[in-house]
Design an enzyme around this catalytic site. Structure first.
Site, short mmCIF file in Angstrom:
data_model
loop_
_atom_site.label_atom_id
_atom_site.label_comp_id
_atom_site.label_asym_id
_atom_site.label_seq_id
_atom_site.Cartn_x
_atom_site.Cartn_y
_atom_site.Cartn_z
N ARG B 53 0.34 -13.51 12.56
CA ARG B 53 1.75 -13.32 12.30
C ARG B 53 2.34 -14.44 11.43
NH1 ARG B 53 4.06 -9.90 16.01
NH2 ARG B 53 2.26 -10.42 17.29
N THR B 54 2.11 -15.68 11.84
CA THR B 54 2.65 -16.81 11.08
C THR B 54 2.05 -16.82 9.68
OG1 THR B 54 2.93 -18.08 13.10
CG2 THR B 54 2.92 -19.33 11.05
N LYS B 82 -19.41 -26.30 9.46
CA LYS B 82 -20.54 -27.20 9.23
C LYS B 82 -20.17 -28.64 9.53
CE LYS B 82 -22.07 -24.20 5.46
NZ LYS B 82 -21.32 -23.92 4.25
N ARG B 103 -2.32 -24.80 10.05
CA ARG B 103 -2.31 -24.56 11.51
C ARG B 103 -3.59 -25.18 12.05
NH1 ARG B 103 -0.86 -20.62 15.68
NH2 ARG B 103 1.12 -20.62 14.58
N HIS B 131 6.00 -26.90 15.79
CA HIS B 131 5.94 -25.68 15.00
C HIS B 131 7.29 -25.53 14.30
CE1 HIS B 131 4.66 -21.98 13.47
NE2 HIS B 131 4.54 -21.25 14.56
#
Ligand SMILES: [Zn+2]
Lengths: 152, 303
Positions: B53-54, B82, B103, B131
């Site tokens: 969504r974000t 990795k 994020r 946020h």
């Protein structure tokens, strides 16, 4: 020479940390990474009478001069401490510890979810609050037992 | 706004917030207004944790401004798997893009990333930390529904781990808002957030029950209580049940109460609320695009 100073032996060269809050001497040793295994000669005075503090601890470390970052962290656990640098039995430098606005590189953040504990190239940095420390990355506040968070 | 990055809601002043919200309102009224403005602009989406969504909301905002996005893709398929450090990843991505939306599961990740690059970094969620772009759209929604001064806002649910809650609480201290925090004892606000609210002189109350405070609220912001936070299922059910919003719950509320939620919801707000005037969460989600357009516009603009 005062009675107080006679209680612990004079050192040839190194650091005398005086006016440590009574009971904090062992934390100062931890801060300096001294656990007795490295062969450093250390003398401790604990709960020594003091005009200024009532009771104080004194830590004398042979052969070792305190770094600036060590002195900064020292200020958090022993805000009244004085640092005397000794060379050839003489005090060549005497200073009070000063509370810095931030400390970096000496403590680890207790928050395991903090980016400073994730193997990234970042130095954990803490803002110095009136009554503790605060991680500048995750915001975690450390109030009690600051020495428990010293970097190995 | 004079910031190079958007890392936490704490960095935002009242004036910053109003600048973003006013510009968002202009984009909302006339979505075409800025459609050519960022024709050569590329935004990198680095999502080390899934959030469709974000991510879509930022992608839509970038495209509505005439720009485009490059997407790191899922962590499973990237070099991160990795063992590449975040610091290296953002330094590489900086070479591709004009801004980075990040994020990441670790708190403070966006701040650290911002120290390694010269392009703007937008924190799109860092663990239980912050946020801030969500907060801006929350504020936009609150402003539309109730105004941002002389109001009472209830914030309910998982206040301990809810980063949207932490950011919103910080931001609300810029306004004349009475904040009521409602949660089970074990999910109260963390010490660091309470410290900031206290420092900011915020008007804050903490409660375990919604009942006592509900009739006075203009806004009720609900967050999800996660099953994982509890040692056993029964304990979770017992707690979660008390923080579930149904039409009966709202009997005691003002008719104008705006019920908000950062979404996705599971069952903390009953579907029966959706059709009422109180339901504000879909409107809130929709507001994400104009608000993120405004935010990107301010951060990416050189002049
Ligand atoms: Zn931290």
């Amino acid at each position: 020479m005062t009675d107080t100073e006679l209680r612990v032996s004079k050192i040839q060269s190194g650091t005398v940390i005086d006016h440590v809050s009574a009971g904090e001497a062992l934390h100062v040793l931890k801060l300096l990474g001294i656990d007795g295994t490295g062969g450093t000669t250390v003398s401790l005075g604990m709960n020594v009478p003091s005009d200024r503090l009532g009771r104080k601890d004194v830590v004398k470390v042979e052969g070792r001069e305190l770094s600036d970052s060590e002195a900064e962290v020292l200020s958090l656990i022993a805000p009244e401490a004085t640092i005397n640098i000794i060379r050839d039995y003489d005090v060549v430098e005497k200073r009070r510890v000063e509370r810095p606005e931030e400390v970096g590189g000496v403590l680890v953040c207790p928050n395991r979810e903090c980016i400073t504990n994730a193997g990234e190239p970042v130095d954990p940095t803490f803002a110095v609050l009136d009554d503790g420390l605060r991680c500048e990355y995750c915001g975690e506040i450390v109030r009690e037992d600051i020495t428990a968070h010293l970097r190995d | 706004m004079r910031h190079d990055h958007l890392l936490t809601a704490k960095q935002l002043s009242r004036a910053d917030i109003e600048t973003v919200l006013d510009r968002a309102a202009a984009f909302d009224d006339d979505p075409e207004a800025a459609s050519e403005r960022y024709a050569d602009t590329l935004l990198a989406l680095c999502f080390f944790e899934p959030s469709t969504r974000t991510k879509m909301s930022f992608e839509t905002a970038a495209k509505r401004l005439g720009g485009d996005v490059v997407d790191m893709g899922s962590v499973e398929s990237s070099s991160v798997k990795k063992g590449e450090s975040l610091a290296d990843t953002v330094r590489v991505v900086e070479g591709y893009a004009d801004g980075i939306v990040l994020r990441h599961p670790k708190q403070g990740a966006a701040k650290m990333a911002s120290e390694h690059v010269d392009v703007p970094v937008v924190n799109a969620g860092d663990g239980a930390g912050h946020h801030p772009s969500q907060t801006l759209l929350d504020l936009y929604t609150i402003r539309e529904r109730a105004g941002l001064d002389d109001i009472s806002v209830g914030i309910m649910g998982d206040l301990k781990y809810g980063r949207t809650v932490h950011s919103l609480a910080h931001a609300l201290t810029n306004f004349d808002v009475r904040q009521h925090f409602v949660s089970p004892e074990s999910l109260r606000l963390p010490r660091s957030v309470r410290y900031d609210l206290h420092e900011a002189g915020a008007q804050v109350r903490e409660h375990e029950d919604l009942e006592a405070v509900l009739p006075n609220l203009d806004v009720l912001y609900v967050t999800r209580i996660q099953r994982e936070r509890f040692p056993d299922e029964d304990e979770y059910e017992e707690v979660a049940g008390e923080y579930r919003i149904t039409p009966e719950t709202l009997d005691a509320a003002s008719d104008d109460l705006a019920v908000m939620h950062p979404l996705p919801r599971v069952d903390e707000i009953s579907g029966a609320i959706d059709e009422t005037e109180n339901a504000t969460y879909f409107e809130q989600a929709h507001n994400g695009v104009p608000v993120r357009m405004a935010l990107l516009d301010l951060l990416l603009n050189d002049d």
